[in-house]
Design a protein around this motif. Structure first.
Motif, PDB file in Angstrom:
ATOM      1  N   LEU A   1      -3.057  20.873  44.335  1.00  0.00           N
ATOM      2  CA  LEU A   1      -3.714  19.564  44.356  1.00  0.00           C
ATOM      3  C   LEU A   1      -4.302  19.236  42.997  1.00  0.00           C
ATOM      4  O   LEU A   1      -4.645  20.125  42.222  1.00  0.00           O
ATOM      5  N   GLY A   2      -4.443  17.960  42.750  1.00  0.00           N
ATOM      6  CA  GLY A   2      -5.083  17.516  41.521  1.00  0.00           C
ATOM      7  C   GLY A   2      -4.844  16.037  41.364  1.00  0.00           C
ATOM      8  O   GLY A   2      -3.843  15.516  41.848  1.00  0.00           O
ATOM      9  N   GLU A   3      -5.772  15.366  40.676  1.00  0.00           N
ATOM     10  CA  GLU A   3      -5.590  13.945  40.437  1.00  0.00           C
ATOM     11  C   GLU A   3      -4.517  13.749  39.371  1.00  0.00           C
ATOM     12  O   GLU A   3      -4.074  14.698  38.726  1.00  0.00           O
ATOM     13  N   ASN A   4      -4.134  12.506  39.182  1.00  0.00           N
ATOM     14  CA  ASN A   4      -3.189  12.163  38.125  1.00  0.00           C
ATOM     15  C   ASN A   4      -3.699  12.717  36.803  1.00  0.00           C
ATOM     16  O   ASN A   4      -4.867  12.578  36.488  1.00  0.00           O
ATOM     17  N   GLY A   5      -2.826  13.372  36.040  1.00  0.00           N
ATOM     18  CA  GLY A   5      -3.253  13.883  34.751  1.00  0.00           C
ATOM     19  C   GLY A   5      -3.938  15.227  34.816  1.00  0.00           C
ATOM     20  O   GLY A   5      -4.376  15.761  33.808  1.00  0.00           O
ATOM     21  N   ALA A   6      -4.018  15.822  36.018  1.00  0.00           N
ATOM     22  CA  ALA A   6      -4.674  17.116  36.153  1.00  0.00           C
ATOM     23  C   ALA A   6      -3.764  18.240  35.672  1.00  0.00           C
ATOM     24  O   ALA A   6      -4.222  19.343  35.394  1.00  0.00           O
ATOM     25  N   GLY A   7      -2.453  17.968  35.586  1.00  0.00           N
ATOM     26  CA  GLY A   7      -1.528  18.996  35.121  1.00  0.00           C
ATOM     27  C   GLY A   7      -0.626  19.527  36.217  1.00  0.00           C
ATOM     28  O   GLY A   7       0.149  20.447  36.006  1.00  0.00           O
TER      29      GLY A   7
ATOM     30  N   THR B   1       6.750  14.105  51.300  1.00  0.00           N
ATOM     31  CA  THR B   1       6.433  13.249  52.444  1.00  0.00           C
ATOM     32  C   THR B   1       6.075  11.829  52.041  1.00  0.00           C
ATOM     33  O   THR B   1       5.748  11.023  52.897  1.00  0.00           O
ATOM     34  N   ALA B   2       6.138  11.533  50.741  1.00  0.00           N
ATOM     35  CA  ALA B   2       5.617  10.246  50.268  1.00  0.00           C
ATOM     36  C   ALA B   2       6.292   9.052  50.935  1.00  0.00           C
ATOM     37  O   ALA B   2       5.674   8.022  51.131  1.00  0.00           O
ATOM     38  N   SER B   3       7.578   9.190  51.290  1.00  0.00           N
ATOM     39  CA  SER B   3       8.230   8.029  51.890  1.00  0.00           C
ATOM     40  C   SER B   3       8.618   8.280  53.352  1.00  0.00           C
ATOM     41  O   SER B   3       9.570   7.696  53.843  1.00  0.00           O
TER      42      SER B   3
ATOM     43  N   LEU C   1      -5.687   9.171  44.356  1.00  0.00           N
ATOM     44  CA  LEU C   1      -4.374   8.685  43.945  1.00  0.00           C
ATOM     45  C   LEU C   1      -3.530   8.452  45.194  1.00  0.00           C
ATOM     46  O   LEU C   1      -3.501   9.273  46.095  1.00  0.00           O
ATOM     47  N   GLY C   2      -2.869   7.305  45.263  1.00  0.00           N
ATOM     48  CA  GLY C   2      -2.011   7.040  46.411  1.00  0.00           C
ATOM     49  C   GLY C   2      -2.751   6.423  47.574  1.00  0.00           C
ATOM     50  O   GLY C   2      -2.176   6.207  48.636  1.00  0.00           O
TER      51      GLY C   2
ATOM     52  N   VAL D   1     -19.287  -0.820  45.819  1.00  0.00           N
ATOM     53  CA  VAL D   1     -18.153   0.087  45.691  1.00  0.00           C
ATOM     54  C   VAL D   1     -17.330   0.018  46.964  1.00  0.00           C
ATOM     55  O   VAL D   1     -17.854   0.162  48.069  1.00  0.00           O
ATOM     56  N   VAL D   2     -16.043  -0.263  46.797  1.00  0.00           N
ATOM     57  CA  VAL D   2     -15.126  -0.255  47.926  1.00  0.00           C
ATOM     58  C   VAL D   2     -14.380   1.072  47.880  1.00  0.00           C
ATOM     59  O   VAL D   2     -13.892   1.474  46.832  1.00  0.00           O
ATOM     60  N   VAL D   3     -14.332   1.771  49.013  1.00  0.00           N
ATOM     61  CA  VAL D   3     -13.641   3.052  49.059  1.00  0.00           C
ATOM     62  C   VAL D   3     -12.339   2.893  49.825  1.00  0.00           C
ATOM     63  O   VAL D   3     -12.312   2.308  50.908  1.00  0.00           O
ATOM     64  N   MET D   4     -11.261   3.392  49.241  1.00  0.00           N
ATOM     65  CA  MET D   4      -9.957   3.258  49.881  1.00  0.00           C
ATOM     66  C   MET D   4      -9.438   4.612  50.338  1.00  0.00           C
ATOM     67  O   MET D   4      -9.601   5.620  49.662  1.00  0.00           O
ATOM     68  N   ARG D   5      -8.809   4.595  51.502  1.00  0.00           N
ATOM     69  CA  ARG D   5      -8.124   5.782  52.009  1.00  0.00           C
ATOM     70  C   ARG D   5      -6.931   5.308  52.817  1.00  0.00           C
ATOM     71  O   ARG D   5      -7.048   4.357  53.580  1.00  0.00           O
TER      72      ARG D   5
END
Lengths: 319, 510
Positions: free
Chosen positions: B45-51, B177-179, B298-299, B475-479
């Motif tokens: 796991l990791g956010e975008n740019g985490a490697g 599983t993204a799609s 992300l996502g 702040v709007v939180v998205m999930r």
């Protein structure tokens, strides 16, 4: 049904329909004589179109085909008439030269990452120019072997003649069908046309396959040149002008997708025969200009491109 | 804190030690350790740019590490490319299925190793063996049909079957599983569980946290190119994982009270029922002099919302009002006409025109708004560029130099200047501080605050919770592509945001 079969089926039906219509007007067209002439007159186009089929299936294009045919006829004439080689030796040299020429184009396409369109366009100029340098004038070929070949044929029931060059074309199609559908090389060609990235990740030797495809196309163009030479008994640098475009048309009308990955060698055969049918009809009719062939081919080509769009747009899904 | 814990499964199969990967000046991976054991599903796991993706590319052979070592079954290996990795037993299945859509399922399974008889491919044999192979995955399909005729889920399973057949030691599932829809995901998971039972080491990359908890045994979390933790999932809850991904410890700073509950003006822009396929409709009103911050993994649909707002993706239904009047925002040109500005997430790709000068980059939106026939003359261009460069403190040797030569922070300010030049009513900023150095972060935050004070309405997406907290009135939180929570005033705190993202309230650890 496999959807890539649909354009092929459409071509076959159109050919059958057109042939029946033609026979309705000119009953003389229903004879083995006409069929024999079909095969003979279109042999060089058919052989070249087989090579073109492989190239297009892999997602490429080969514009050098007509020029390679022209070059081969001149080279053969020079080798036989000026150098004094036996025709069979001259054929072997010509085929080897053509295959090497194609391999170099394939290598340029793969290693230099240049589109096949550009590389084979350069190849076209090179081959056509090379032919003119060898001899700007037509060279007639007089040799016992040529006379013997032109006199050999199998008599079909009904008086039609299956000539040597007609048989060469049929043999090329038969072998090509095996190559496309029953060998690993054939699978690799379709794989390249489907997705080069995926193919590479799945272990397809992309470099080797690409080089082999263009070598094969040029070698078959060379063979078409041999057949053309036997057909006309002459070598001329301007022979087979624009044949690459007729070949592309035959391939597309035969149901092969111009962007690669889908199609059949057998379809190309019908595509060639359909073009031959139109020409024969015009000869039988006697009043039409031969340019009508081009118009009909243009209409057919357009129809098939539209048909393929419809068939391949967002395919159906099963789960 | 990153103690390697004993895996529930068997012996280590694939080990990476001290992996360093440098791109130019940037250390994408900085000494990362990673171990996949036989018979485990190991989530990465990791956010975008985490490697994350860099590590995967090194594990599969697509990249070579600058430092560090890979070991397979204890033996050091050097992978030249993914094909080479595959020959060692490391197979990969990607989100976009890397098979041949134009060939039959059977041929996709056996391409490159077709059984032959007398030099010809044994087609009946391939079909029979393909059927047998897929039966082991509970798949009973016509293997002679074209691959593209099947759903992505089936294609994924075919890809897995091929990868396992060819490799058989390590299976890397990169966002598989993204799609897929829910049932398809379950089906895929059953297959993966079966392979785990067979003793395969499975590395699972995803950004769906619930799937990680449903499938994985252990998790490794990366952040900024280093490993934050490798732990059994049984000891973790979602909040812990989110916190580690976002790099928050317990010492959260508080929301600056100056902002909390401050007065705000009239409604500037209002979105009602804006949505499209795969993106449920949302309602949102943004006031004059208000910054609405957006948080979410992300996502989660953050960028999709921004694209809908700016008309990059046309909304299906819904309405947009500016100062109470209905406007049409079906494409970016209409959005610009309505006074919207958009600084996209990928600055280099979607934002700047690298080869054009600073001046040209600044005036381009205004020129587009004016139309082709009212060209700004040279003097006006110089004046405009100068004014905004000064206002935003854009540091460039000359306004005629190509913008690609500027630092990331200055490029971002150039894009901001471009939109300020059209005198906007509403600005959308997607990750405005990504990829720019830490000093410039503070400046961008200051700029956002100043624009708010000047009465602009802003919609700012960011993964940096400290920053969201520092400039947002709301702040709007998205999930899962929906706005699941809205925090206002004193409620705005990083801890509260983390909980809203994770979808849990604070709970005792299991």
């Amino acid at each position: 049904m496999n959807r890539s079969l649909r354009p092929l089926l459409a071509t076959a039906l159109i050919f059958l329909f057109a042939y029946l219509m033609a026979v309705g007007q000119h009953p003389g067209m229903l004879s083995t004589r006409v069929v024999g002439n079909f095969l003979t007159d279109n042999a060089f186009l058919g052989i070249a179109a087989v090579g073109m089929t492989f190239v297009i299936l892999s997602g490429g294009i080969d514009l050098s085909v007509g020029a390679v045919i022209g070059f081969t006829t001149v080279l053969i004439a020079v080798l036989i008439m000026w150098v004094g080689l036996h025709p069979l030796a001259a054929f072997a040299v010509a085929l080897a030269v053509a295959a090497l020429f194609g391999a170099v184009m394939g290598a340029a396409i793969h290693y230099l990452r240049v589109p096949s369109f550009i590389v084979t366009l350069a190849g076209m100029f090179l081959a056509r120019g090379g032919a003119s340098v060898l001899s700007p004038d037509s060279i007639g070929i007089e040799h016992d072997f040529y006379t013997a070949v032109s006199r050999s044929y199998i008599l079909m029931p009904g008086g039609g003649r299956l000539t040597v060059i007609g048989m060469i074309m049929l043999a090329v199609f038969a072998l090509a069908i095996l190559l496309a559908h029953r060998t690993r090389f054939g699978s690799n060609i379709y794989a390249l046309g489907g997705s080069e990235t995926s193919a590479a990740l799945m272990g397809v030797p992309v470099a080797r396959t690409t080089i082999a495809i263009y070598a094969l196309s040029s070698a078959l163009a060379g063979l078409a040149g041999v057949v053309f030479s036997l057909y006309t008994s002459a070598g001329y640098s301007l022979n087979a002008l624009g044949v690459e475009l007729d070949a592309i048309a035959a391939v597309v009308i035969g149901g092969t997708l111009l962007t690669g990955g889908y199609g059949f060698v057998a379809g190309t055969f019908i595509g060639v025969m359909l073009q031959g049918l139109v020409q024969t009809y015009i000869v039988f009719d006697g009043t039409l200009s031969s340019w009508w062939t081009k118009i009909v081919v243009g209409v057919l080509l357009f129809m098939f491109i539209v048909l393929q769009r419809l068939v391949f747009r967002a395919g159906p899904r099963r789960t | 804190m990153a103690e390697e814990m004993a895996a529930p499964g068997g012996r280590p199969v694939l080990e990476a030690q001290g992996i360093v990967k440098i791109f130019g000046q940037h250390r994408a991976l900085d000494g990362v350790d990673f171990t996949a054991h036989a018979g485990e599903v190991h989530a990465l796991l990791g956010e975008n740019g985490a490697g994350k993706s860099t590590l995967i590319k090194i594990l599969t052979g697509a990249y070579q590490p600058d430092e560090g070592e890979l070991r397979l079954d204890g033996t050091p290996i050097q992978l030249r490319n993914p094909l080479h990795g595959q020959s060692f037993g490391i197979g990969t299945v990607y989100q976009e299925v890397n098979l041949l859509p134009n060939r039959s399922v059977a041929e996709n399974l056996f391409l490159g190793r077709q059984p032959t008889r007398f030099g010809l491919v044994d087609r009946a044999g391939i079909v029979r063996r393909a059927r047998e192979l897929l039966a082991r995955y509970g798949l009973d399909i016509d293997v002679r049909a074209e691959l593209s005729e099947f759903s992505v889920a089936v294609q994924q399973i075919v890809a897995i079957a091929r990868a396992v057949e060819l490799s058989g030691k390590v299976l890397v599932l990169d966002e598989p599983t993204a799609s897929l829809d829910r049932n398809e995901v379950e089906r895929l998971f059953d297959v993966v569980r079966g392979l785990r039972a067979d003793g395969l080491a499975i590395i699972f990359i995803t950004h769906f946290l619930d799937q990680v908890f449903a499938l994985a045994d252990r998790v490794t979390i990366l952040r900024n190119g280093t490993r934050v933790a490798t732990q059994p999932l049984a000891a973790l809850n979602t909040t812990d994982v989110v916190r580690m991904m976002l790099g928050k410890d317990m010492a959260f700073e508080h929301h600056p009270s100056a902002l909390a509950g401050g007065p705000r003006g009239a409604v500037r822009v209002e979105f009602k029922g804006i949505g499209r396929k795969g993106m449920p409709p949302f309602d949102l009103a943004i006031h004059e002099g208000e910054v609405v911050g957006v948080a979410g993994l992300l996502g989660s649909g953050r960028t999709e919302v921004a694209r809908l707002m700016f008309g990059v993706d046309a909304a299906e239904g819904g309405e947009v009002r500016v100062d109470g009047e209905a406007v049409s925002v079906r494409n970016p040109a209409q959005a610009v006409a309505a006074g919207f500005g958009f600084c996209p997430e990928d600055r280099k790709l979607d934002g700047i025109f690298g080869d054009l000068s600073v001046r040209e980059n600044i005036i381009i939106a205004l020129q587009a708004k004016l139309g082709w026939f009212r060209a700004l003359n040279h003097e006006d261009q110089i004046e405009l560029a100068g004014r905004y460069a000064e206002a935003l403190d854009i540091r460039a040797a000359s306004h005629d130099m190509p913008v690609k030569l500027l630092s990331g922070g200055n490029q971002q300010k150039v894009i901001l200047a471009r939109w300020l030049a059209i005198d906007p009513t509403f600005l959308i900023l997607d990750e405005p501080t990504r990829g720019i150095d830490v000093g410039a972060h503070a400046e961008i935050v200051r700029t956002i605050n100043r624009l708010r004070e000047e009465g602009l309405a802003l919609f700012v997406i960011s993964s940096e919770l400290d920053e969201v907290v520092a400039y947002s009135n709301r702040v709007v939180v998205m999930r899962d592509r929906e706005m699941v929570a809205e925090l206002e005033g004193d409620a705005i705190a990083p801890e509260a945001i983390v909980e809203a993202i994770a979808g849990t309230t604070r709970e005792a650890r299991a």
